[in-house]
Design an enzyme around this catalytic site. Sequence first.
Site, PDB file in Angstrom:
ATOM      1  CB  CYS A 108      42.847  40.289  34.679  1.00  0.00           C
ATOM      2  SG  CYS A 108      41.285  40.734  33.914  1.00  0.00           S
ATOM      3  CG  HIS A 150      42.736  46.102  36.144  1.00  0.00           C
ATOM      4  ND1 HIS A 150      43.804  45.253  35.974  1.00  0.00           N
ATOM      5  CD2 HIS A 150      41.626  45.358  35.835  1.00  0.00           C
ATOM      6  CE1 HIS A 150      43.370  44.066  35.564  1.00  0.00           C
ATOM      7  NE2 HIS A 150      42.044  44.103  35.474  1.00  0.00           N
ATOM      8  CD  GLU A 151      38.214  46.103  37.700  1.00  0.00           C
ATOM      9  OE1 GLU A 151      37.550  45.716  36.719  1.00  0.00           O
ATOM     10  OE2 GLU A 151      38.989  45.350  38.313  1.00  0.00           O
ATOM     11  CG  HIS A 154      38.242  45.131  32.463  1.00  0.00           C
ATOM     12  ND1 HIS A 154      38.558  44.102  31.598  1.00  0.00           N
ATOM     13  CD2 HIS A 154      38.840  44.821  33.635  1.00  0.00           C
ATOM     14  CE1 HIS A 154      39.315  43.218  32.228  1.00  0.00           C
ATOM     15  NE2 HIS A 154      39.508  43.630  33.473  1.00  0.00           N
TER      16      HIS A 154
HETATM   17 ZN    ZN Z   1      40.634  42.672  34.899  1.00  0.00          ZN
END
Ligand code: ZN
Length: 185
Positions: A108, A150-151, A154
């Site tokens: 990341c 993953h995004e 966020h």
């Molecule tokens: Zn990330």
Amino acid sequence: MATVMKTNSQLLQIALLGNPVLRKKTKPVRDINDQKIQQLIDDLLTTVMDVNGVGISAPQVYQSYRICIVASHPNPRYPNAPLMKPTPVINPIIVSHDEKIEKGWEGCLSIPGLRGLIPRYTKIHVEYSDRNGKRIKRTFSDFIARIFQHEYDHLEGILFTDRMETNRDLISEKEYFKLLETKHN
Ligand code: ZN
């Protein structure tokens, strides 16, 4: 079509682990055509390409909006990543997913120097708006599905370290590169 990148796009500073902006749930984008939002998309594209990343999200550049870029391409960190055009993803939802989960390595931009082995769904069905405001439905699998999850995390204030099954799945980037070498030789 607003896909031509503006020449005045700029590199943005990346928020690092510990910054509260990474833990906030982000706001939906109301007006995708807003000049500020279009500029943010351009800046995110410029920034993710500059750091050779495979994804980036708005909260990572201190903008708490539901916007991210998915930009899979082979690079030294992910030699087998599929090549795709960097894709702005706005107001995404993960509509459904298949049951199968696989663990794979992730890093990341906000957590430099570390890699984690993270369980993710291998196939997801998603919906999002493109930068012209058109609602898109797509299915992603394997590495691109991993980036998307993953995004998406966020945007919810979740980081990959929250998804690890054990702290033993966290390693340094230096050791990660050694692993890659042994895999390929
Ligand atoms: Zn990330």
